[in-house]
Design a protein around this motif. Structure first.
Motif, PDB file in Angstrom:
ATOM      1  N   ARG A 115       0.849  -1.192   0.000  1.00 10.36           N
ATOM      2  CA  ARG A 115       0.000   0.000   0.000  1.00 10.36           C
ATOM      3  C   ARG A 115       0.881   1.237   0.000  1.00 10.36           C
ATOM      4  O   ARG A 115       1.836   1.342   0.765  1.00 10.36           O
ATOM      5  CB  ARG A 115      -0.891   0.055   1.243  1.00 10.36           C
ATOM      6  CG  ARG A 115      -2.035  -0.893   1.205  1.00 10.36           C
ATOM      7  CD  ARG A 115      -3.159  -0.269   0.447  1.00 10.36           C
ATOM      8  NE  ARG A 115      -4.172  -1.275   0.239  1.00 10.36           N
ATOM      9  CZ  ARG A 115      -5.028  -1.235  -0.754  1.00 10.36           C
ATOM     10  NH1 ARG A 115      -5.007  -0.263  -1.611  1.00 10.36           N
ATOM     11  NH2 ARG A 115      -5.917  -2.175  -0.898  1.00 10.36           N
ATOM     12  N   GLU A 116       0.508   2.166  -0.829  1.00 11.66           N
ATOM     13  CA  GLU A 116       1.110   3.490  -0.724  1.00 11.66           C
ATOM     14  C   GLU A 116       0.444   4.184   0.453  1.00 11.66           C
ATOM     15  O   GLU A 116      -0.604   3.765   0.913  1.00 11.66           O
ATOM     16  CB  GLU A 116       0.857   4.278  -2.007  1.00 11.66           C
ATOM     17  CG  GLU A 116       1.521   3.684  -3.226  1.00 11.66           C
ATOM     18  CD  GLU A 116       1.204   4.461  -4.488  1.00 11.66           C
ATOM     19  OE1 GLU A 116       0.706   5.595  -4.393  1.00 11.66           O
ATOM     20  OE2 GLU A 116       1.451   3.905  -5.561  1.00 11.66           O
ATOM     21  N   THR A 148     -12.839   3.607  -1.845  1.00 10.16           N
ATOM     22  CA  THR A 148     -12.792   4.061  -0.456  1.00 10.16           C
ATOM     23  C   THR A 148     -11.347   4.181  -0.005  1.00 10.16           C
ATOM     24  O   THR A 148     -10.969   5.161   0.649  1.00 10.16           O
ATOM     25  CB  THR A 148     -13.565   3.095   0.463  1.00 10.16           C
ATOM     26  OG1 THR A 148     -14.907   3.003  -0.007  1.00 10.16           O
ATOM     27  CG2 THR A 148     -13.564   3.579   1.899  1.00 10.16           C
ATOM     28  N   MET A 149     -10.533   3.208  -0.356  1.00 11.49           N
ATOM     29  CA  MET A 149      -9.117   3.269   0.021  1.00 11.49           C
ATOM     30  C   MET A 149      -8.445   4.512  -0.559  1.00 11.49           C
ATOM     31  O   MET A 149      -7.627   5.142   0.104  1.00 11.49           O
ATOM     32  CB  MET A 149      -8.380   2.004  -0.439  1.00 11.49           C
ATOM     33  CG  MET A 149      -8.860   0.737   0.263  1.00 11.49           C
ATOM     34  SD  MET A 149      -8.722   0.805   2.053  1.00 11.49           S
ATOM     35  CE  MET A 149      -6.999   0.419   2.241  1.00 11.49           C
ATOM     36  N   ASN A 150      -8.824   4.881  -1.765  1.00 11.80           N
ATOM     37  CA  ASN A 150      -8.245   6.076  -2.385  1.00 11.80           C
ATOM     38  C   ASN A 150      -8.624   7.357  -1.657  1.00 11.80           C
ATOM     39  O   ASN A 150      -7.923   8.364  -1.768  1.00 11.80           O
ATOM     40  CB  ASN A 150      -8.651   6.163  -3.855  1.00 11.80           C
ATOM     41  CG  ASN A 150      -7.967   5.127  -4.703  1.00 11.80           C
ATOM     42  OD1 ASN A 150      -6.906   4.600  -4.338  1.00 11.80           O
ATOM     43  ND2 ASN A 150      -8.568   4.785  -5.825  1.00 11.80           N
ATOM     44  N   ILE A 155      -2.975   4.553   5.105  1.00 15.42           N
ATOM     45  CA  ILE A 155      -3.413   3.157   5.225  1.00 15.42           C
ATOM     46  C   ILE A 155      -2.566   2.507   6.319  1.00 15.42           C
ATOM     47  O   ILE A 155      -1.331   2.501   6.233  1.00 15.42           O
ATOM     48  CB  ILE A 155      -3.219   2.380   3.897  1.00 15.42           C
ATOM     49  CG1 ILE A 155      -3.815   3.129   2.701  1.00 15.42           C
ATOM     50  CG2 ILE A 155      -3.784   0.964   4.042  1.00 15.42           C
ATOM     51  CD1 ILE A 155      -5.287   3.411   2.775  1.00 15.42           C
ATOM     52  N   LEU A 156      -3.224   1.966   7.338  1.00 13.31           N
ATOM     53  CA  LEU A 156      -2.508   1.316   8.429  1.00 13.31           C
ATOM     54  C   LEU A 156      -1.874   0.024   7.925  1.00 13.31           C
ATOM     55  O   LEU A 156      -2.503  -0.733   7.178  1.00 13.31           O
ATOM     56  CB  LEU A 156      -3.485   1.014   9.573  1.00 13.31           C
ATOM     57  CG  LEU A 156      -2.884   0.499  10.868  1.00 13.31           C
ATOM     58  CD1 LEU A 156      -1.915   1.516  11.478  1.00 13.31           C
ATOM     59  CD2 LEU A 156      -3.990   0.172  11.861  1.00 13.31           C
ATOM     60  N   VAL A 157      -0.643  -0.216   8.334  1.00 12.57           N
ATOM     61  CA  VAL A 157       0.022  -1.454   7.927  1.00 12.57           C
ATOM     62  C   VAL A 157      -0.811  -2.638   8.403  1.00 12.57           C
ATOM     63  O   VAL A 157      -1.461  -2.575   9.447  1.00 12.57           O
ATOM     64  CB  VAL A 157       1.478  -1.547   8.445  1.00 12.57           C
ATOM     65  CG1 VAL A 157       2.340  -0.444   7.849  1.00 12.57           C
ATOM     66  CG2 VAL A 157       1.526  -1.530   9.951  1.00 12.57           C
ATOM     67  N   PRO A 158      -0.803  -3.741   7.644  1.00 13.96           N
ATOM     68  CA  PRO A 158      -1.660  -4.873   8.009  1.00 13.96           C
ATOM     69  C   PRO A 158      -1.152  -5.630   9.239  1.00 13.96           C
ATOM     70  O   PRO A 158       0.024  -5.580   9.583  1.00 13.96           O
ATOM     71  CB  PRO A 158      -1.616  -5.768   6.773  1.00 13.96           C
ATOM     72  CG  PRO A 158      -0.390  -5.379   6.043  1.00 13.96           C
ATOM     73  CD  PRO A 158      -0.105  -3.950   6.380  1.00 13.96           C
ATOM     74  N   ILE A 159      -2.069  -6.336   9.854  1.00 17.98           N
ATOM     75  CA  ILE A 159      -1.732  -7.244  10.953  1.00 17.98           C
ATOM     76  C   ILE A 159      -1.036  -8.455  10.344  1.00 17.98           C
ATOM     77  O   ILE A 159      -1.501  -8.996   9.345  1.00 17.98           O
ATOM     78  CB  ILE A 159      -3.015  -7.690  11.683  1.00 17.98           C
ATOM     79  CG1 ILE A 159      -3.686  -6.488  12.332  1.00 17.98           C
ATOM     80  CG2 ILE A 159      -2.723  -8.793  12.695  1.00 17.98           C
ATOM     81  CD1 ILE A 159      -5.096  -6.757  12.815  1.00 17.98           C
ATOM     82  N   LYS A 160       0.063  -8.859  10.919  1.00 18.70           N
ATOM     83  CA  LYS A 160       0.810 -10.018  10.430  1.00 18.70           C
ATOM     84  C   LYS A 160       0.722 -11.148  11.435  1.00 18.70           C
ATOM     85  O   LYS A 160       1.051 -10.973  12.605  1.00 18.70           O
ATOM     86  CB  LYS A 160       2.284  -9.667  10.218  1.00 18.70           C
ATOM     87  CG  LYS A 160       2.521  -8.638   9.155  1.00 18.70           C
ATOM     88  CD  LYS A 160       2.291  -9.224   7.812  1.00 18.70           C
ATOM     89  CE  LYS A 160       2.716  -8.237   6.747  1.00 18.70           C
ATOM     90  NZ  LYS A 160       2.342  -8.652   5.441  1.00 18.70           N
TER      91      LYS A 160
END
Length: 186
Positions: A115-116, A148-150, A155-160
């Motif tokens: 994600r940018e 919506t993302m735009n 954008i919060l980094v994803p949960i890993k």
């Protein structure tokens, strides 16, 4: 703390990556309201353009805030006071803007890796600690649609997880995210 949450039901993706409107679930409504109350979120928005879904949410909320449910379970009544049902993300943003005097920083959540405009948990924690208005935006079904993302500021980094599996329920993901951002340590 000027933290808000939004749960978007449209536009989101289905499993075939098609743009859809998803249905409200009572589990999301109840559990995310309780989560919002636990972590001092100012308002939790249920966001759906579908009138029948907004009506359903209203009936559920009335039962637990004013009906028999309010007497039966006062703790749930208190948590459900955090909920506001709106027809669009823009309407939720307007509510926050009117209350705060400034638009919130919109933070999208997504399970994908690339994600940018990514923001780390530490970066977002600093923003929240600096008392900036922030709205965490979660998607139902298979996640927030790209349009919506735009519209998100970051954008919060994803949960890993530990082994590459990455398909948490929105309730679980929201709980992990809020605990990482504003939870206390035992």
């Amino acid at each position: 703390m000027r933290l808000y949450m939004g749960l978007v039901h449209f536009p989101v993706y289905n499993k075939d990556h098609e743009r859809i409107a998803s249905a409200l679930t009572t589990l999301d409504l109840h559990d995310l309201a309780r989560l919002a109350r636990t972590y001092a979120v100012k308002r939790f928005f249920i966001i759906t353009p579908l009138e029948d879904q907004r009506s359903l949410a209203g009936r559920i909320l009335n039962h637990w805030r004013r009906g028999y449910g309010a007497e039966y379970n006062p703790d749930r009544k208190e948590a459900l006071r955090k909920v506001r049902v709106v027809g669009s993300l823009e309407e939720a943003m307007d509510v926050v803007r009117r209350g705060e005097g400034t638009p919130p920083m919109m933070i999208g959540t997504d399970a994908s890796d690339t994600r940018e405009r990514a923001i780390s948990y530490e970066g977002l924690k600093r923003t929240i600690r600096n008392d900036e208005a922030v709205m965490l935006v979660f998607g139902t079904a298979w996640g927030l649609h790209e349009e919506t993302m735009n519209a998100m500021d970051r954008i919060l980094v994803p949960i890993k997880g530990l082994d590459g599996y990455n398909h948490l329920s929105v309730r679980t993901a929201a709980a992990i995210i809020l605990d990482r951002l504003v939870g206390g340590t035992p």
